[in-house]
Design a protein around this motif. Structure first.
Motif, short mmCIF file in Angstrom:
data_model
loop_
_atom_site.label_atom_id
_atom_site.label_comp_id
_atom_site.label_asym_id
_atom_site.label_seq_id
_atom_site.Cartn_x
_atom_site.Cartn_y
_atom_site.Cartn_z
N LEU A 18 0.83 -1.21 0.00
CA LEU A 18 0.00 0.00 0.00
C LEU A 18 0.86 1.26 0.00
O LEU A 18 0.55 2.23 -0.69
CB LEU A 18 -0.94 0.00 1.21
CG LEU A 18 -2.05 -1.03 1.21
CD1 LEU A 18 -2.77 -1.03 2.55
CD2 LEU A 18 -3.02 -0.78 0.07
N ARG A 19 1.96 1.24 0.75
CA ARG A 19 2.86 2.39 0.79
C ARG A 19 3.47 2.64 -0.58
O ARG A 19 3.50 3.77 -1.06
CB ARG A 19 3.95 2.16 1.84
CG ARG A 19 4.86 3.35 2.04
CD ARG A 19 5.98 3.03 3.01
NE ARG A 19 6.73 1.83 2.66
CZ ARG A 19 7.66 1.78 1.71
NH1 ARG A 19 7.94 2.83 1.00
NH2 ARG A 19 8.30 0.65 1.47
N LYS A 20 3.93 1.57 -1.25
CA LYS A 20 4.52 1.71 -2.58
C LYS A 20 3.50 2.18 -3.61
O LYS A 20 3.85 2.88 -4.56
CB LYS A 20 5.15 0.39 -3.01
CG LYS A 20 6.41 0.08 -2.25
CD LYS A 20 6.98 -1.27 -2.63
CE LYS A 20 8.17 -1.60 -1.75
NZ LYS A 20 8.69 -2.94 -2.02
N GLU A 21 2.23 1.81 -3.43
CA GLU A 21 1.15 2.25 -4.32
C GLU A 21 0.73 3.68 -4.04
O GLU A 21 -0.03 4.26 -4.80
CB GLU A 21 -0.07 1.35 -4.16
CG GLU A 21 0.11 -0.06 -4.64
CD GLU A 21 -1.08 -0.96 -4.30
OE1 GLU A 21 -2.01 -0.50 -3.59
OE2 GLU A 21 -1.07 -2.11 -4.74
N GLY A 22 1.19 4.25 -2.93
CA GLY A 22 0.80 5.60 -2.54
C GLY A 22 -0.52 5.64 -1.79
O GLY A 22 -1.14 6.69 -1.68
N SER A 23 -0.94 4.49 -1.25
CA SER A 23 -2.21 4.39 -0.54
C SER A 23 -2.05 4.30 0.97
O SER A 23 -3.02 4.05 1.68
CB SER A 23 -2.98 3.15 -1.02
OG SER A 23 -3.22 3.22 -2.40
N PHE A 24 -0.84 4.45 1.46
CA PHE A 24 -0.57 4.37 2.90
C PHE A 24 0.44 5.46 3.22
O PHE A 24 1.29 5.78 2.38
CB PHE A 24 0.01 2.99 3.26
CG PHE A 24 -0.03 2.67 4.72
CD1 PHE A 24 -1.20 2.24 5.32
CD2 PHE A 24 1.10 2.82 5.52
CE1 PHE A 24 -1.25 1.96 6.68
CE2 PHE A 24 1.07 2.53 6.87
CZ PHE A 24 -0.11 2.09 7.45
N PRO A 25 0.37 6.05 4.40
CA PRO A 25 1.31 7.13 4.74
C PRO A 25 2.77 6.68 4.56
O PRO A 25 3.10 5.53 4.84
CB PRO A 25 1.03 7.41 6.21
CG PRO A 25 -0.35 6.90 6.46
CD PRO A 25 -0.54 5.76 5.52
N PRO A 26 3.60 7.58 4.11
CA PRO A 26 5.02 7.23 3.95
C PRO A 26 5.69 7.00 5.30
O PRO A 26 5.29 7.58 6.30
CB PRO A 26 5.61 8.45 3.25
CG PRO A 26 4.69 9.57 3.57
CD PRO A 26 3.33 8.96 3.74
N HIS A 27 6.69 6.14 5.29
CA HIS A 27 7.42 5.88 6.53
C HIS A 27 8.52 6.91 6.72
O HIS A 27 8.87 7.66 5.81
CB HIS A 27 7.99 4.46 6.54
CG HIS A 27 9.05 4.22 5.52
ND1 HIS A 27 8.79 3.60 4.33
CD2 HIS A 27 10.37 4.52 5.51
CE1 HIS A 27 9.90 3.52 3.63
NE2 HIS A 27 10.88 4.08 4.33
N ILE A 28 9.08 6.92 7.91
CA ILE A 28 10.20 7.79 8.27
C ILE A 28 11.38 6.89 8.58
O ILE A 28 11.24 5.93 9.35
CB ILE A 28 9.84 8.64 9.51
CG1 ILE A 28 8.65 9.51 9.20
CG2 ILE A 28 11.02 9.48 9.97
CD1 ILE A 28 7.70 9.59 10.35
N ASN A 29 12.52 7.15 7.99
CA ASN A 29 13.71 6.37 8.28
C ASN A 29 14.23 6.72 9.67
O ASN A 29 14.48 7.88 9.97
CB ASN A 29 14.80 6.62 7.24
CG ASN A 29 14.43 6.04 5.90
OD1 ASN A 29 13.88 4.95 5.82
ND2 ASN A 29 14.73 6.76 4.84
N LEU A 30 14.36 5.71 10.50
CA LEU A 30 14.85 5.90 11.87
C LEU A 30 16.29 5.44 12.03
O LEU A 30 16.94 5.78 13.01
CB LEU A 30 13.96 5.12 12.86
CG LEU A 30 12.49 5.51 12.86
CD1 LEU A 30 11.71 4.57 13.76
CD2 LEU A 30 12.31 6.95 13.30
N GLY A 31 16.75 4.67 11.09
CA GLY A 31 18.11 4.15 11.13
C GLY A 31 18.37 3.36 9.87
O GLY A 31 17.56 3.34 8.95
N ALA A 32 19.49 2.68 9.84
CA ALA A 32 19.88 1.92 8.66
C ALA A 32 18.85 0.84 8.30
O ALA A 32 18.59 0.60 7.13
CB ALA A 32 21.25 1.29 8.87
#
Length: 61
Positions: A18-32
């Protein structure tokens, strides 16, 4: 990711799809190898889904 899975009832694979499709909020990188989401973004997404509507998180170019 586990908290988001618990909140939404979705699997890791479904959230990523869903995220890749643009249907879910984007994530935030917290680390590697760690990502997270703002709780308010996931809560808003859930409320919109329950109302039968959709949100688009695709970036406009």
């Amino acid at each position: 990711m586990n908290d988001v899975q618990e909140m939404t009832g979705l699997s890791r694979a479904t959230i990523n799809r869903l995220r890749k499709e643009g249907s879910f909020p984007p994530h935030i990188n917290l680390g590697a190898r760690a990502v997270g989401w703002f709780e308010h973004a996931v809560t808003e997404w859930l409320q919109v889904r329950m109302s039968g509507q959709t949100l688009s998180y695709r970036e406009e170019c």
